[in-house]
Design an enzyme around this catalytic site. Structure first.
Site, short mmCIF file in Angstrom:
data_model
loop_
_atom_site.label_atom_id
_atom_site.label_comp_id
_atom_site.label_asym_id
_atom_site.label_seq_id
_atom_site.Cartn_x
_atom_site.Cartn_y
_atom_site.Cartn_z
N ILE A 12 0.87 -1.22 -0.13
CA ILE A 12 0.04 0.08 -0.02
C ILE A 12 0.94 1.24 -0.15
CG2 ILE A 12 -1.72 1.12 1.22
CD1 ILE A 12 -2.57 -1.49 2.68
N LEU A 33 12.72 -4.00 4.53
CA LEU A 33 12.42 -4.90 3.75
C LEU A 33 12.28 -6.28 3.92
CD1 LEU A 33 15.35 -3.83 1.26
CD2 LEU A 33 13.00 -3.12 1.09
N GLY A 36 8.63 -6.04 2.42
CA GLY A 36 8.48 -4.98 1.32
C GLY A 36 9.76 -5.46 0.33
N ILE A 52 11.89 0.17 12.21
CA ILE A 52 11.29 1.30 13.11
C ILE A 52 11.44 0.90 14.63
CG2 ILE A 52 9.65 2.26 11.59
CD1 ILE A 52 7.42 0.57 12.97
N TYR A 142 -2.60 -8.87 16.55
CA TYR A 142 -2.52 -7.85 15.51
C TYR A 142 -3.67 -6.77 15.88
CZ TYR A 142 -3.26 -5.57 10.79
OH TYR A 142 -3.19 -4.63 9.70
N ASN A 171 -10.35 -4.47 3.50
CA ASN A 171 -9.21 -5.20 2.87
C ASN A 171 -8.97 -4.69 1.59
OD1 ASN A 171 -10.34 -7.19 4.82
ND2 ASN A 171 -10.12 -8.82 3.46
N VAL A 185 -6.08 -12.11 -0.21
CA VAL A 185 -6.73 -13.26 -0.99
C VAL A 185 -6.70 -13.03 -2.33
CG1 VAL A 185 -9.20 -12.03 -0.51
CG2 VAL A 185 -9.02 -14.64 -0.79
N GLY A 268 -9.14 -16.44 14.54
CA GLY A 268 -8.99 -15.11 14.18
C GLY A 268 -9.78 -14.63 13.27
N1 LIG Z 1 -3.30 -5.08 3.09
C1 LIG Z 1 -4.52 -4.66 3.61
O1 LIG Z 1 -5.59 -5.08 3.37
C2 LIG Z 1 -4.57 -4.05 5.16
C3 LIG Z 1 -5.61 -3.84 5.84
C4 LIG Z 1 -5.76 -2.92 6.92
C5 LIG Z 1 -4.59 -2.34 7.49
N2 LIG Z 1 -3.52 -2.71 6.87
C6 LIG Z 1 -2.20 -1.95 7.23
O2 LIG Z 1 -1.81 -1.14 6.23
C7 LIG Z 1 -0.09 -1.15 6.42
C8 LIG Z 1 0.33 -1.72 5.10
O3 LIG Z 1 0.10 -3.01 4.72
P1 LIG Z 1 0.54 -3.49 3.37
O4 LIG Z 1 -0.70 -4.33 3.03
O5 LIG Z 1 1.15 -2.75 2.49
O6 LIG Z 1 1.57 -4.64 4.00
P2 LIG Z 1 3.07 -5.04 3.30
O7 LIG Z 1 3.72 -5.86 4.31
O8 LIG Z 1 3.25 -4.77 1.88
O9 LIG Z 1 3.76 -3.38 3.85
C9 LIG Z 1 4.17 -3.51 5.11
C10 LIG Z 1 5.78 -2.85 4.87
O10 LIG Z 1 6.34 -2.48 6.22
C11 LIG Z 1 7.75 -2.98 6.20
N3 LIG Z 1 8.01 -3.29 7.78
C12 LIG Z 1 7.64 -4.29 8.37
N4 LIG Z 1 8.04 -4.08 9.82
C13 LIG Z 1 8.94 -3.05 9.75
C14 LIG Z 1 9.75 -2.67 10.57
N5 LIG Z 1 9.93 -3.07 11.91
N6 LIG Z 1 10.43 -1.50 10.18
C15 LIG Z 1 10.47 -0.87 8.91
N7 LIG Z 1 9.77 -1.43 7.99
C16 LIG Z 1 8.89 -2.45 8.33
C17 LIG Z 1 7.69 -4.26 5.45
O11 LIG Z 1 9.01 -4.42 4.89
C18 LIG Z 1 6.76 -3.78 4.22
O12 LIG Z 1 7.41 -3.15 3.04
C19 LIG Z 1 0.07 -2.10 7.51
O13 LIG Z 1 0.04 -1.01 8.85
C20 LIG Z 1 -1.26 -2.77 7.71
O14 LIG Z 1 -1.33 -3.11 9.04
C21 LIG Z 1 -3.46 -3.33 5.47
#
Ligand SMILES: NC(=O)c1ccc[n+]([C@@H]2O[C@H](COP(=O)([O-])OP(=O)(O)OC[C@H]3O[C@@H](n4cnc5c(N)ncnc54)[C@H](O)[C@@H]3O)[C@@H](O)[C@H]2O)c1
Length: 312
Positions: A12, A33, A36, A52, A142, A171, A185, A268
């Site tokens: 995202i 990474l 990501g 972080i 979570y 989602n 999904v 969950g």
């Molecule tokens: N995908 C969804 O449908 C969804 C729904 C609700 C909330 N979210 C939230 O949106 C955000 C992004 O989700 P996403 O689907 O893009 O996931 P993603 O895993 O693709 O992105 C998360 C990124 O954070 C990085 N990351 C993880 N831990 C880290 C750390 N300790 N330090 C630095 N970087 C770190 C990962 O490498 C990854 O690139 C998250 O906070 C997630 O909880 C996503």
């Protein structure tokens, strides 16, 4: 303005960073990474690879960059890993976020856009569609950890005047989504069907979710750069879609002749959720614009292109 986007190598936030850059903002990305990919990082962003949880790394980055706004997407977002490893989940999602909040106060950051999860936070809602003020009853670590940061934001705003907005996503789906973790999904079904593998359906396929396309989510992040002080917003499509409907959309777009293999529902997982998104319309001037049919088409096209398959 200069925006720090955490998690900007992920699904995202990499799209959010692209939009901020296209809108003329200067973007700094922090991502370790762990989930990501460097190829998702916009070449016009300054990229800091790090965790972080690593305070010294973050302090150094804040000292150099002095961001005006933070868009915080970096998280441990694998629901099942959170169930297995709640301490790890809480460390990244709560302590990692507190690191950012403290540094934001120290460096006089103007605003934080924090990303939370609607499905994980509300748990099994008693009434649908869910409003932002409805009860929070997470049924996974979570869900607890992502929601907890909302309280820290409120408190930091009260104590130190830190300005924030929270986006609670449904989602999210679209190009660059990983098949690992929460809500993947679409990506899972695409990858499995393209590989000729029969997808597994957890439950009877009748669970409801609120799927929102990535471009709509990105527009909400653009609006939240300035609007909605101290406010929480549901960001979804406002339309329920069953697991089986997602399966059938992907299958039909790929022209496959398949049915899923049904197995028991996982711990969950909630049964039904759909979000009321009228508050985002009122305050952010935001509405979802991409239909499931259109979003599914664009998503499937992306997975076909990366699988190097010509059909669709
Ligand atoms: N995908 C969804 O449908 C969804 C729904 C609700 C909330 N979210 C939230 O949106 C955000 C992004 O989700 P996403 O689907 O893009 O996931 P993603 O895993 O693709 O992105 C998360 C990124 O954070 C990085 N990351 C993880 N831990 C880290 C750390 N300790 N330090 C630095 N970087 C770190 C990962 O490498 C990854 O690139 C998250 O906070 C997630 O909880 C996503």
């Amino acid at each position: 303005m200069k925006v720090l986007v955490t998690g900007g190598a992920g699904f995202i936030a990499s799209h959010v960073a692209d939009a901020y850059i296209a809108g003329g903002h200067e973007v700094v990305i922090v991502d370790d990474l762990s989930r990501g990919f460097e190829h998702n990082v916009n070449s016009r962003a300054r990229f800091y690879c790090g965790d972080i949880l690593d305070r010294a790394f973050l302090e150094d980055m804040f000292e150099k960059e002095k961001p005006e706004v933070i868009n915080h997407h970096a998280a441990q977002m694998d629901v099942r890993r959170g169930v297995r490893e709640p301490i790890f989940d809480a460390s990244v999602n709560i302590l990692g976020s507190i690191n950012l909040l403290e540094l934001a106060v120290q460096h006089k950051v103007r605003r934080i856009v924090y990303i939370s999860s609607a499905g994980a936070g509300y748990g099994e809602p008693k009434t649908l569609p869910v409003l932002e003020d409805d009860p929070i009853n997470p049924i996974t670590p979570y869900g607890i950890s992502t929601h907890t940061v909302e309280h820290y934001l409120f408190t930091f705003s009260f104590l130190y005047g830190l300005e924030y907005a929270v986006l609670r996503y449904g989602n999210v789906y679209g190009p660059r989504q990983s098949s690992q973790g929460e809500a993947g999904v679409f990506a899972i079904f695409c990858e499995q069907m393209l590989a000729g593998v029969q997808p597994v359906m957890y439950g009877d396929g009748k669970k409801w979710r609120d799927y929102v396309y990535i471009d709509d989510v990105v527009r909400a992040n653009v609006a939240a750069l300035d609007l909605g002080r101290g406010e929480i917003f549901n960001i979804g499509n406002g339309v329920p879609t069953t697991d089986y409907e997602v399966f059938a959309l992907v299958r039909d777009l790929l022209g496959k002749d398949m049915e899923p293999e049904y197995t028991s529902v996982r711990a969950g997982e909630i049964e039904k959720i759909v979000l009321d998104v009228s508050k985002a319309a009122r305050i952010l001037g935001w509405k979802p614009e991409v239909s499931m049919a259109e979003g599914a088409k664009r998503t499937v096209e992306f997975f076909v292109s990366i699988a190097n398959v010509t059909r669709v």
